[in-house]
Design a protein around this motif. Structure first.
Motif: not given
Lengths: 348, 292, 344, 252
Positions: D209-213
């Motif tokens: 992933s590039d971002q984790v939300l």
């Protein structure tokens, strides 16, 4: 919402209005001719009158009457579609136009003939019958009185049902009616001993008895419960078809009276054509007078009828005569000048 | 936009539907005026002038058509109620033998079910009546082809043939419903009661059946409704049920439309009666389960 | 259904022994049953062979099969029935499922126009009116036409009943509930005698087609409920998955809901058509000369009066055989279907 | 860098007043992989299901692939989005009555009106990419869970989507089957597919992933790059959640 409903109702009414068929005085006679086929309601289950042979064809007195009508209207006695009908559905079938006419052991009565009743019109009587009772010889029953408190097998939805009721009620005799849908069930119920007696038109009793293993073991009581003049019928609103039917039946009777048969009809036509003096015969055979046209048929309709079915006597002999499967003595079904009641008005 | 479209669609369908009905009713009125019959129910109060073999309430031929129809309805109710009980009894018995361990009985009931389910009811009724009951020649134990006399009560052979035919036919279907219900109970339940030392019969009745009931009741209801509808075949064996009497009246008076409406209403009533009763029973069962 | 191999026979005998010897009560019951059954079998056999007079059946065989169809044209209904039989056999020992589905289904649907063409005639065959149709031919025609017509009707009704439009939903619910409440014979009565009252003068529908129409009206209400059951048991995730693929409402119904609902409802549907086959016998009461009607007509022939036991037994056998064929076919079809059983 | 999904203040409440989504805003750019994490019932599934219109929302704005959707839930716009967005479900949701290949070609043929042969060719290509091309003639029930899920991914890819949504794609699988599905997803990410993935797979989130939300009770608690999120989450609740996950995995 109310506007929506009224709109729908209005639209429906409009649509319904558009669909109103034009009620002209068109007769079924034209419909039959255009269709080139006669739809004839028969019973299909009464020996001697109309029943199915092993090859699937129908046969009997009622069937031949149909053939006579087809010969007269269309000109071909084979252009018929037979509709086997139960007693209960026969009048509805006529009123709904399901069949053109009915030739099915139907008793001519006031309420059936009248516009306030079933709204039919009857052609002349083709078989004079009376309702009777059949009992087993061994039961020692000899009159109506002996049947008090007994069960009686009846075909449902027929005048027989009403007649037996009237007869027993007026004699204040209690009885139990066991009602079946058609004649062979009545026969089965009677033969198996469910009922002490079976009731039906005497002709049918005789016909049924002829098929029993031991015809001698059964007797038809002397009591005649009713007059049962059996006649073909059509829709009461259709005067033209009724006229045509009436005179086709009379032509059968009249031909017997004049000795015109299936075998000598061609000969008779030839004689009539050559002899301008034979006025009544020429009128009858359609050479003079244009009688046929007056009732919406071809002038030579009598010739077509007689050459395909023969006269009334021949029809009777074929299906109910001494040598037939269902012998019934002619009795009151003889011509008027022979001790019977069949008579034809003049073809003038 | 979306909602408008929906309303429009429904409106359109309404117009078509009611338009069609309008056309049909219009045709009907034309045809009825043509036959000179019209549409009314006043004939209901004229004397019927036909006799009835079976009438649970007093009836003579001078009573009105309406009364005759009511008698017919009662006759229907009588045969439906009694064959309902008999069919349930037979069906349960056969269902149990089919689900049970005795393979001979299982084989017999399987044969019974295929024979009964794969032939038309009408034929079966005619067979029971004309061959079965009318074939009884002698009078044994007050049973003859006139019917059965049982301590003063007389049951006619027409009634009995219909009762027997309907019950046997329906029982084959009920047996399958019961078997399905029993099979729907988890296998573990059988093992559980066996391990408790209960006998097969007792376990079946006190453990398995109560658990199978929720699966059985809906199927049973629809079989009961079928039975009620099938009772109209009474006409084939000469029993005067509501349909047979309607048939006679149509023939006498020609009032086919009116009689058809009466028939419809009587059956809707019958249906309501059966479904409501079954729902009541269902609720009782559910209730009793909650407490236990 | 009747596959009995040696092992199972041995098993049955072992079981029999177990019940036979388990206790006195069971022994007596078993013996009584065996006695009763063998007595019944013996009596039936004796009657079948010696007492019954089979002339009423044998001399009328063409009538039972084809009604009053003209004798020299009887090869036409015969061809049709044989085609149906061959198709049944093909379906039973059919090849690969996929091929089967693609072509046999078409073939089955194709039998209807074939049958109607062969019966009516025209286009090179001499025309035969429907009055000549009868016997087993008519029974099968009624069954096949009504079941195939009532399927689309039933699906439509089921979809309407599940519809989000309240009016359509109400209308179809009322239709289904009322139809399911009234007896079949009343609907057939309506079809035979009342439909003409609703038609304008001069327009007639053949009585065979009116019967088909009435059967369709009746059966489609039952089919609708079966299909609705199938529709309800399809999980909503199937619709979601289809939606997420961009299929619209109609495509979801066509490709996802109906095929699955039909598979789930298949046993119920085949039962309906077997029931329909049996119920065509009701037309005998309303005057159509189908199989039972032929039997009744033959009994009116003075030659055969009173021989109804033979006729009933014979007819029961015919109905039983055809129904059993249908049931076996249906079970076979269901088994084929369960190979690809839904995994939800 | 083009934004594929822009959500602004999405809010959705259930009838009982509970909030499934509470003022959620996010942006996903092309070629990026966003992993959504959170305890069950936190609204993760609801969130990604709003992106292709399977769920509606009450307030806020959504822009997917340049198509703007608001709370009126315009059917036509949603249909347009669905044709360009693929979705993979937790329970695979393959169509049981269709063969594997038919499952894949249904949408291209019916929705995009492609030719059957063309769709089949491409379908076979996708199946071989997923390593399940030998099962093309089989039916879903004949396949294992992992195989089914890979077919489901191929089905989602068949429409050549610009965004793929994964709703817990591995949580219905046996542990030994999880890897094969995750590997397939990894390959997709490498090929530059934009993906939004709801998952509990920490390894996958870390690597891909590039971002984790992180979500809880319908709210976005934290959005961080994976290296920060897993080593040094800003929020207390995120840390607690990660701890629980770690415990769970070390136990099992």
């Amino acid at each position: 919402m109310r506007r929506l409903v009224s709109g729908i109702v209005g639209l429906a009414a409009l649509l319904a209005g558009c669909a109103t068929t034009n009620q002209d005085n068109s007769s079924r006679l034209n419909l039959i001719k255009n269709r080139n086929e006669l739809i004839c309601g028969v019973s299909g289950k009464i020996p001697g009158f109309s029943f199915m042979k092993s090859d699937g064809s129908y046969q009997g007195l009622d069937v031949d009457i149909c053939k006579a009508f087809a010969a007269a209207i269309i000109g071909d006695s084979e252009k018929i579609q037979y509709r086997p009908l139960t007693a209960a559905e026969r009048f509805t079938a006529i009123k709904t136009g399901e069949i053109d006419l009915l030739s099915r052991n139907t008793t001519f009565t006031l309420s059936r003939d009248s516009s306030g009743g079933n709204g039919l019109t009857f052609a002349p009587v083709v078989f004079h019958d009376g309702q009777g009772l059949m009992v087993k010889k061994e039961s020692k029953i000899s009159s109506l009185k002996d049947l008090s408190n007994k069960s009686i097998c009846v075909g449902s939805g027929t005048t027989t049902e009403q007649n037996i009721n009237d007869a027993f009620e007026s004699a204040s005799l209690p009885y139990t009616p066991i009602k079946y849908q058609d004649l062979n069930q009545v026969v089965a119920g009677y033969l198996q001993g469910r009922c002490s007696a079976m009731t039906s038109d005497r002709s049918q009793l005789a016909a049924a008895r002829s098929g029993f293993k031991n015809p001698k073991g059964h007797i038809i009581l002397e009591d005649v419960l009713s007059k049962e003049p059996l006649a073909p019928a059509s829709d009461g609103q259709d005067q033209k078809l009724a006229d045509a039917m009436r005179w086709v039946v009379f032509s059968l009777i009249s031909a017997e009276e004049q000795g015109i048969t299936k075998s000598n009809i061609d000969e008779k036509v030839r004689i009539a054509k050559n002899n301008p003096q034979l006025k009544p015969l020429r009128r009858f055979l359609g050479i003079d007078g244009g009688l046929g046209e007056k009732i919406g048929l071809s002038n030579d309709f009598v010739v077509k009828v007689i050459s395909s079915t023969g006269n009334y006597g021949e029809i009777y002999e074929r299906h109910l005569g001494q040598n037939s499967e269902v012998p019934i003595p002619r009795g009151q079904n003889e011509l008027y000048n022979n001790g019977g009641v069949h008579i034809s008005p003049p073809f003038n | 936009m979306k909602i408008n479209q929906k309303i429009f669609l429904q409106f359109g369908i309404c117009v078509i539907f009611f338009g069609l009905i309008g056309i049909l009713i219009n045709n009907l009125t034309i045809n009825l005026t043509r036959t000179g019959l019209g549409f009314n129910f006043s004939w209901l109060f004229k004397p019927a002038s036909f006799a009835l073999a079976e009438h649970p309430l007093p009836y003579t031929s001078s009573d009105s058509y309406a009364w005759a129809l009511f008698i017919g309805w009662l006759n229907s109710l009588k045969v439906i109620a009694s064959s309902l009980i008999l069919a349930t009894f037979l069906g349960t018995l056969i269902g149990f033998t089919r689900a049970g361990k005795n393979s001979l009985l299982g084989l017999i009931s399987a044969g019974y079910i295929t024979i009964i389910r794969q032939t038309p009811l009408l034929l079966q009724l005619m067979f029971w009546y004309f061959v079965g009951f009318l074939g009884l020649k002698d009078n044994i134990f007050n049973i003859s082809n006139q019917g059965i006399e049982f301590s003063g009560l007389i049951f006619s052979s027409e009634f009995l043939a219909l009762l027997l035919g309907l019950s046997i036919f329906t029982s084959a279907y009920i047996a399958e419903v019961i078997r399905g219900g029993i099979l729907s109970v988890p296998r573990g339940q059988w093992e559980a009661f066996r391990s408790l030392g209960l006998s097969e019969r007792k376990g079946l009745i006190s453990i398995i059946l109560p658990q199978a009931l929720p699966a059985i009741i809906p199927g049973l209801t629809s079989q009961y409704l079928n039975l009620a509808k099938n009772s109209t075949l009474a006409i084939a064996v000469g029993y005067s049920d509501i349909y047979a009497i309607n048939d006679t009246i149509i023939n006498q008076t020609g009032r086919a439309i009116e009689c058809f409406i009466i028939l419809l209403v009587s059956f809707l009533l019958l249906n309501l009666l059966i479904t409501n009763t079954m729902e009541f029973i269902n609720r009782l069962i559910l209730k009793s389960r909650k407490y236990s | 259904m009747f596959k009995i191999n040696i092992n199972s026979i041995i098993f049955i005998f072992k079981n029999l022994k177990k019940t036979f010897f388990s206790n006195l009560f069971n022994t007596i019951i078993t013996l009584l049953i065996i006695l009763f059954i063998s007595a019944a079998c013996f009596n039936t056999f004796a009657w079948l062979m010696f007492k019954a007079n089979w002339k009423v059946v044998l001399s009328n065989l063409p009538l039972y099969a084809f009604g009053s169809f003209p004798p020299n044209e009887q090869w036409r209904p015969a061809t049709w029935i044989i085609t149906l039989l061959i198709l049944s056999i093909f379906t039973l020992c059919g090849p690969e499922w996929k091929w089967l589905r693609k072509n046999l289904l078409k073939a089955w649907v194709g039998t209807i126009p074939l049958g109607i063409y062969l019966l009516y005639g025209g286009f090179g065959l001499s025309p035969i009116m429907s009055r000549h149709w009868g016997g087993l031919t008519l029974t099968i025609l009624l069954t096949v036409c009504s079941s195939l017509l009532s399927l689309p009707f039933g699906i439509l009704l089921a979809l309407c009943r599940q519809s989000s439009l309240p009016l359509i939903q109400k209308l179809s619910s009322i239709y289904i509930d009322v139809m399911r409440a009234i007896p079949l014979i009343a609907v057939l009565f309506f079809g035979q005698l009342l439909i003409p009252l609703f038609l304008p003068l001069g327009i007639e529908i053949d009585r065979v087609w009116r019967a088909v129409f009435a059967f369709t009206l009746f059966v489609s209400a039952y089919i609708a409920e079966d299909i609705r059951g199938g529709l309800q048991s399809i999980p909503n995730t199937q619709v979601e998955a289809a939606n997420s693929l961009g299929l619209n409402q109609y495509q979801v119904i066509q490709f996802i809901l109906i095929p699955q609902a039909l598979r789930i409802a298949l046993p119920a549907l085949t039962n309906q058509s077997i029931g329909l086959f049996q119920n065509t016998s009701l037309m005998a009461i309303l005057g159509l000369v189908e199989l039972l009607g032929v039997g009744r007509s033959i009994l009116a022939n003075p030659e055969f009066i009173g021989q109804y036991i033979e006729v009933y037994v014979w007819l029961a056998c015919v109905y039983w055989i055809v129904c059993t064929i249908m049931a076996v076919l249906a079970r076979h079809l269901e088994q084929r279907m369960t190979i690809n059983k839904a995994n939800f | 860098m083009e934004p594929i999904v822009i959500a602004k203040n999405l809010t959705k409440s259930f009838t009982k007043g509970l909030r499934a989504l509470d003022n959620v805003s996010l942006t996903v750019n092309q070629g990026k992989v966003l992993v959504v994490m959170g305890p069950s019932g936190s609204g993760k599934s609801t969130l990604i299901r709003t992106f292709n219109g399977l769920e509606t929302f009450d307030k806020g704005e959504l822009n997917v692939l340049g198509i703007k959707v608001d709370s009126t839930h315009d059917e036509r716009k949603i249909q347009k989005i669905r044709r360009r967005v693929g979705m993979v479900f937790q329970q695979f949701n393959l169509f049981p009555h269709l063969s594997i290949l038919e499952n894949i070609t249904l949408a291209p043929v019916q929705v995009q009106k492609r030719r059957q042969i063309e769709a089949e060719e491409y379908g076979m290509y996708l199946l071989s990419q997923m390593g399940v091309d030998s099962h093309a003639k089989k039916y879903p029930s004949q396949l294992s869970g992992g195989e089914q899920q890979r077919v489901a991914i191929a089905r989602a890819l068949a429409l050549k989507p610009e965004l793929l949504l994964f709703d817990e794609p591995t949580s219905a699988l046996d542990p030994e089957r999880i890897k094969e599905v995750l590997d397939a997803m990894r390959r997709l990410a490498e090929q530059g597919m934009t993906m939004i993935v709801v998952t509990h797979e920490i390894g996958f989130a870390k690597d891909v992933s590039d971002q984790v939300l992180f979500m809880d009770s319908g709210k976005v608690i934290e959005t961080s790059p994976p290296n920060i999120f897993f080593s040094n989450a800003k929020n207390e609740r995120s840390r607690k959640f990660l701890n629980q996950l770690d415990n769970h995995y070390s136990e099992s």
